[in-house]
Design an enzyme around this catalytic site. Structure first.
Site, PDB file in Angstrom:
ATOM      1  N   ASP A  79       0.856  -1.194   0.000  1.00  0.00           N
ATOM      2  CA  ASP A  79       0.000   0.000   0.000  1.00  0.00           C
ATOM      3  C   ASP A  79       0.886   1.235   0.000  1.00  0.00           C
ATOM      4  OD1 ASP A  79      -3.208   0.425   0.805  1.00  0.00           O
ATOM      5  OD2 ASP A  79      -1.939   2.183   1.122  1.00  0.00           O
ATOM      6  N   ASP A  95       3.687   2.555  -4.369  1.00  0.00           N
ATOM      7  CA  ASP A  95       2.600   2.905  -5.287  1.00  0.00           C
ATOM      8  C   ASP A  95       2.496   1.804  -6.348  1.00  0.00           C
ATOM      9  OD1 ASP A  95       1.058   3.949  -7.312  1.00  0.00           O
ATOM     10  OD2 ASP A  95       1.990   5.933  -7.278  1.00  0.00           O
ATOM     11  N   ASP A 120      -8.133  -4.091  -3.482  1.00  0.00           N
ATOM     12  CA  ASP A 120      -9.267  -3.274  -3.032  1.00  0.00           C
ATOM     13  C   ASP A 120      -8.910  -1.794  -3.164  1.00  0.00           C
ATOM     14  OD1 ASP A 120     -11.729  -2.734  -1.836  1.00  0.00           O
ATOM     15  OD2 ASP A 120     -10.923  -2.827   0.194  1.00  0.00           O
ATOM     16  N   LYS A 160     -11.484  -4.348  -6.990  1.00  0.00           N
ATOM     17  CA  LYS A 160     -12.576  -3.371  -6.909  1.00  0.00           C
ATOM     18  C   LYS A 160     -12.706  -2.655  -8.248  1.00  0.00           C
ATOM     19  CE  LYS A 160     -12.387  -0.094  -3.551  1.00  0.00           C
ATOM     20  NZ  LYS A 160     -13.227  -0.334  -2.378  1.00  0.00           N
TER      21      LYS A 160
END
Ligand code: SAM
Length: 309
Positions: A79, A95, A120, A160
């Protein structure tokens, strides 16, 4: 907002704290699994855009049952933000749209392949729908690109997606790599949100495909209106609501006492973000240090030149 008002409003937020999940999102992955059995035979998994870590918690709890499992299971989480440690989860900060991060994730696998990649990822929403959808699509494509470097043939990718107007293009891109693409809407994802999840199964890249970080198959600069395509030229994927129908409705407001006489106990959040970007803003607000708009007369008695900027 009082300590209990969020509990009253959001049932999954409350359940997450009761069950020890770092975020309510844990239920989305659990409900996707109820429908698709995505953890079956999985020992190597990647969690992209993982903070604060509830999906990594789900992976850790679901994949590491026994001592034997613990030694062969590998979970890599990445993350932009730092994340508090979790048992059995290798954590990277970076990133996912950057090649350097992708390389770092790939190096963790030391040539091995993952059975499952989940993502997600969500941008900081601007409220400008076109921009939010575009950035979300870019994140998904970055995740897919990294996935093509490490997912084993037959593996699963869950991500997602915002069901915006250009979503058909994304479906087409996913279908290049996966024969089975389904859009899933877990009960814990609010109906009012355009959020959904693509469950892509049976990873099968095109013959001769070589993963690379600037993947032309994922280039979005097509001069085609994908929504105007018809018949076999237009990719339409199945849609499935998932999660037990008797599960709580994320759009509904529930009383603090769920069953009469059952009582209510407040639980603090399981793990607050350790270094969130909004930390300074919260501090300023809490201490009433945010600058305020000048109201009529507020500078009346102030000496000239001392007004707020
Ligand atoms: N699945 C997480 C959980 O269950 O705790 C919640 C993920 S949260 C909804 C979205 C995350 O995406 C944020 O932590 C954010 O920092 C991350 N993110 C957004 N853009 C990213 C990027 N380009 N690279 C890495 N992470 C990113």
């Amino acid at each position: 907002m009082g300590r209990s008002s969020k509990d009253k409003r959001d049932i999954y937020y409350r359940l997450a704290k009761e069950e020890g999940w770092r975020a309510r999102s844990a239920f989305k992955l659990l409900q996707i699994n109820e429908e698709f059995n995505i953890f079956k035979d999985v020992s190597k998994a990647v969690d992209l855009c993982a903070a604060p870590g509830s999906w990594s918690q789900v992976l850790s709890r679901k994949l590491r049952h026994s001592e034997a499992d613990k030694s062969k299971v590998k979970i890599v989480a990445v993350d932009l933000q730092a994340m508090a440690p979790l048992p059995g989860v290798i954590q990277l900060q970076g990133d996912i749209t950057k090649e350097s991060t992708a390389k770092e994730i790939i190096s963790q696998f030391e040539g091995e392949q993952a059975d499952l990649v989940v993502c997600d990822g969500a941008p900081d929403v601007t409220g400008l729908h076109d921009i939010d959808e575009y950035i979300q699509a870019q994140l998904l494509l970055a995740a897919l690109n990294i996935t093509t470097h490490m997912l084993k043939p037959g593996g699963t990718f869950v991500a997602k997606i915002f069901r915006g107007k250009d979503v058909t293009l994304l479906y087409s891109q996913l279908k290049i790599f996966f024969p089975n693409v389904t859009v899933a809407k877990p009960r814990s994802s609010r109906n009012s949100s355009i959020e959904a999840f693509v469950v892509c199964q049976g990873y099968a890249p095109p013959v001769g495909y070589k993963p690379n970080m600037s993947n032309p198959l994922l280039d979005q600069h097509y001069d085609v209106d994908f929504n105007s395509l018809e018949g076999p030229n237009r990719v339409i994927v199945p849609f499935l609501a998932c999660g037990d129908l008797s599960a709580y409705d994320s759009d509904k407001t529930y009383p603090l006492e769920l069953e009469p006489g059952a009582g209510y106990a407040y639980h603090p959040p399981t793990q607050s973000p350790i270094d969130p970007p909004y930390k300074t803003a919260c501090y300023l607000k809490k201490n009433d240090l945010l600058s305020k708009p000048e109201t009529a007369g507020s500078g009346k008695d102030r000496p000239a030149g001392t007004g707020s900027t």
